[in-house]
Design a protein around this motif. Structure first.
Motif, PDB file in Angstrom:
ATOM      1  N   UNK A 152     -45.929 -11.271  -3.531  1.00 59.66           N
ATOM      2  CA  UNK A 152     -45.106  -9.969  -3.873  1.00 59.66           C
ATOM      3  C   UNK A 152     -45.284  -9.005  -4.897  1.00 59.66           C
ATOM      4  N   UNK A 153     -46.339  -9.700  -5.793  1.00 60.24           N
ATOM      5  CA  UNK A 153     -46.670  -8.630  -6.912  1.00 60.24           C
ATOM      6  C   UNK A 153     -47.736  -7.733  -6.267  1.00 60.24           C
ATOM      7  N   UNK A 154     -48.024  -6.686  -7.312  1.00 60.75           N
ATOM      8  CA  UNK A 154     -49.070  -5.821  -6.969  1.00 60.75           C
ATOM      9  C   UNK A 154     -50.492  -6.259  -7.421  1.00 60.75           C
ATOM     10  N   UNK A 155     -51.644  -5.723  -6.976  1.00 57.49           N
ATOM     11  CA  UNK A 155     -52.747  -6.246  -7.163  1.00 57.49           C
ATOM     12  C   UNK A 155     -53.899  -5.021  -7.473  1.00 57.49           C
ATOM     13  N   UNK A 156     -54.657  -5.239  -8.295  1.00 60.36           N
ATOM     14  CA  UNK A 156     -55.833  -4.493  -8.571  1.00 60.36           C
ATOM     15  C   UNK A 156     -57.118  -5.243  -8.951  1.00 60.36           C
ATOM     16  N   UNK A 157     -57.958  -5.075  -8.163  1.00 66.30           N
ATOM     17  CA  UNK A 157     -59.263  -5.768  -8.555  1.00 66.30           C
ATOM     18  C   UNK A 157     -60.221  -4.562  -9.078  1.00 66.30           C
ATOM     19  N   UNK A 158     -60.981  -4.719 -10.141  1.00 66.66           N
ATOM     20  CA  UNK A 158     -61.788  -3.886 -10.696  1.00 66.66           C
ATOM     21  C   UNK A 158     -63.152  -4.004 -10.413  1.00 66.66           C
ATOM     22  N   UNK A 159     -63.894  -2.895 -10.184  1.00 64.99           N
ATOM     23  CA  UNK A 159     -65.185  -2.687  -9.760  1.00 64.99           C
ATOM     24  C   UNK A 159     -66.043  -1.686 -10.450  1.00 64.99           C
TER      25      UNK A 159
END
Lengths: 112, 113
Positions: free
Chosen positions: B16-23
């Motif tokens: 339910x949490x937000x996600x950000x994966x960096x590239x």
């Protein structure tokens, strides 16, 4: 849907054996690739082929060779398997131009 | 030479949490950028791609990514993570010939119930 099929999901081979990994794609793609995947290293290109009988070395070709006698089939050959070639091997294909790559399910090879 | 970095090796988020994966990428010409997902024991599945145009691209499974040329970044986002999103995520850069794909090392996502 494009289908890229690798002949084996799991393989166990002995040190020194000659190993063939087969890959077939059904969409008449010009480009085909073999990658090796290891934890923390991502995917590293072993070889790619842009046409029948044409091949180019990737980043880690040592200990490997390839064969592309027909457009749909791209084989990876380990001439004399060694334990440091234990890994997940992924085959992919792509059409020419700025397109995505389509991947097979992978072959997990263990060399004992 | 082309290169792709993914600074986070492993990320854990709650469902339910937000996600950000960096590239971040390094590429001399116009980059063609991709995000792939790999479930355990499987091949790679394309989530989304950027070639040109709108810098915010939508993909499958509710994922989106934003291309920022000034930062050489192509971060992947999802507003609400599901347990089935647990997988490894790979960022990749390619050329306009469809021959030179360079992949990042991957980010493993774990999802807590």
């Amino acid at each position: 849907d494009v289908k890229v099929t690798q002949s084996s999901r799991y393989l166990v081979k002995r040190t020194g054996e000659k190993v063939f990994l087969e890959c077939v794609q059904d969409m008449d793609h010009e480009n085909m690739f073999w990658y090796r995947q290891d934890p923390g290293l991502g995917l590293r290109l072993i070889y790619f082929s842009y046409d029948v009988k044409m091949k180019e070395k990737g980043d880690i070709p040592e200990g490997y060779s390839v064969s592309r006698e027909k457009k749909e089939r791209f084989s990876l050959i380990l001439e004399s398997a060694s334990t440091n070639q234990t890994s997940m091997y992924l085959c992919a294909s792509s059409p020419p131009g700025a397109q995505r790559a389509f991947f097979g399910q992978g072959t997990r090879l263990t060399v004992v | 030479a082309q290169s792709v970095t993914q600074p986070d090796i492993h990320i854990t988020v709650s469902e339910g949490a937000s996600l950000e994966l960096r590239c971040n990428y390094s590429y001399g010409a116009t980059p063609y950028l991709f995000w792939y997902v790999q479930s355990p024991g499987q091949g790679l599945q394309l989530l989304l791609k950027y070639f040109s145009g709108d810098t915010l691209v939508q993909g499958i499974k509710g994922f989106e990514a934003e291309f920022k040329r000034s930062q050489s970044s192509f971060n992947l986002r999802k507003p609400s993570v599901h347990w089935s999103d647990a997988a490894e995520y790979f960022c990749a850069v390619g050329d306009n010939y469809g021959q030179n794909f360079v992949f990042g090392p991957g980010t493993r996502l774990s999802v807590l119930p």
